[in-house]
Design a protein around this motif. Sequence first.
Motif, PDB file in Angstrom:
ATOM      1  N   ASP A  22      38.896  46.783 107.190  1.00 24.08           N
ATOM      2  CA  ASP A  22      38.702  48.110 106.593  1.00 24.08           C
ATOM      3  C   ASP A  22      38.520  48.006 105.080  1.00 24.08           C
ATOM      4  OD1 ASP A  22      39.157  49.301 109.137  1.00 24.08           O
ATOM      5  OD2 ASP A  22      41.309  49.142 108.828  1.00 24.08           O
ATOM      6  N   GLN A  23      39.178  47.036 104.476  1.00 25.53           N
ATOM      7  CA  GLN A  23      39.013  46.811 103.040  1.00 25.53           C
ATOM      8  C   GLN A  23      37.746  46.004 102.755  1.00 25.53           C
ATOM      9  OE1 GLN A  23      43.213  45.224 102.955  1.00 25.53           O
ATOM     10  NE2 GLN A  23      43.182  46.170 100.932  1.00 25.53           N
ATOM     11  N   PRO A  26      34.577  49.171 104.148  1.00 24.38           N
ATOM     12  CA  PRO A  26      35.128  50.505 104.420  1.00 24.38           C
ATOM     13  C   PRO A  26      34.258  51.312 105.376  1.00 24.38           C
ATOM     14  CG  PRO A  26      35.226  50.003 102.080  1.00 24.38           C
ATOM     15  CD  PRO A  26      34.392  48.929 102.707  1.00 24.38           C
ATOM     16  N   LYS A  27      34.924  52.249 106.052  1.00 21.93           N
ATOM     17  CA  LYS A  27      34.298  53.000 107.150  1.00 21.93           C
ATOM     18  C   LYS A  27      33.057  53.776 106.732  1.00 21.93           C
ATOM     19  CE  LYS A  27      37.475  56.926 106.527  1.00 21.93           C
ATOM     20  NZ  LYS A  27      38.030  56.402 105.271  1.00 21.93           N
ATOM     21  N   SER A  81      40.544  45.961 112.262  1.00 23.40           N
ATOM     22  CA  SER A  81      39.598  46.374 113.297  1.00 23.40           C
ATOM     23  C   SER A  81      38.555  45.289 113.553  1.00 23.40           C
ATOM     24  CB  SER A  81      38.905  47.679 112.889  1.00 23.40           C
ATOM     25  OG  SER A  81      38.022  47.459 111.815  1.00 23.40           O
ATOM     26  N   ARG A  83      35.310  45.390 113.468  1.00 28.53           N
ATOM     27  CA  ARG A  83      33.966  45.643 112.936  1.00 28.53           C
ATOM     28  C   ARG A  83      33.267  44.369 112.457  1.00 28.53           C
ATOM     29  NH1 ARG A  83      35.915  49.801 108.347  1.00 28.53           N
ATOM     30  NH2 ARG A  83      37.044  50.485 110.214  1.00 28.53           N
TER      31      ARG A  83
END
Length: 215
Positions: A22-23, A26-27, A81, A83
Amino acid sequence: MTEPLVIAGIAAPLPINNLDTDQIMPKQFLLGIDKSGLARGLLHDLRFDADGQARDRFVLNRPEYRGAKILLGGANFGCGSSREHAVWGLQQAGFDAVIAPSYGEIFYFNASNNRLLLVSLPAEQIEAIAAEIEDSRDKRLTIDVGNEVVIGPSGRRHAFALPARQKQMLVVGLDMVGMTLRQEDAIDTFEACHRAAMPWCRIDLSTAVCIDKPR
């Protein structure tokens, strides 16, 4: 890529443990339908403040680390996550390798499948490399994949181990599907032998159940 595979370039120290995906990405940068344009999102909230101004003290914003190809990370790099954009963003920003003590499991396999080199070294060795780079005018590291060694600016060598499959994927430039397809003849031979030995058991690949079993 062909052997010998050597990655050399500026190495940027980012000693943050548990830096999650996430860092890393970012989303708000996950809205596209393709892989393009992710470099601008890489580590965005660390690189920029709330007003969008670059943080001068952040390592990737410092002139001496501009164009870095290798990232020196902390433990559990890429946790969080699943991703895959985190890997794509690192590559689009110019990174060919990450060196860290350990990695999030899903990130590790995403990186391997996209041929982003992940090197594992003990934390104290990475700290020593980072200190050497910070104190030197030469910020370059060399990663000799074939010989599995990291070479610092002073010539000091740090050995690492790379799983054979991941090493081969990097060297020949294939992902996991491509590596599997190299075994296509062996797979066909196995399937033919299996059908000959157990003709009553035909596998329906769409449902993965055994059909036509004799009664």
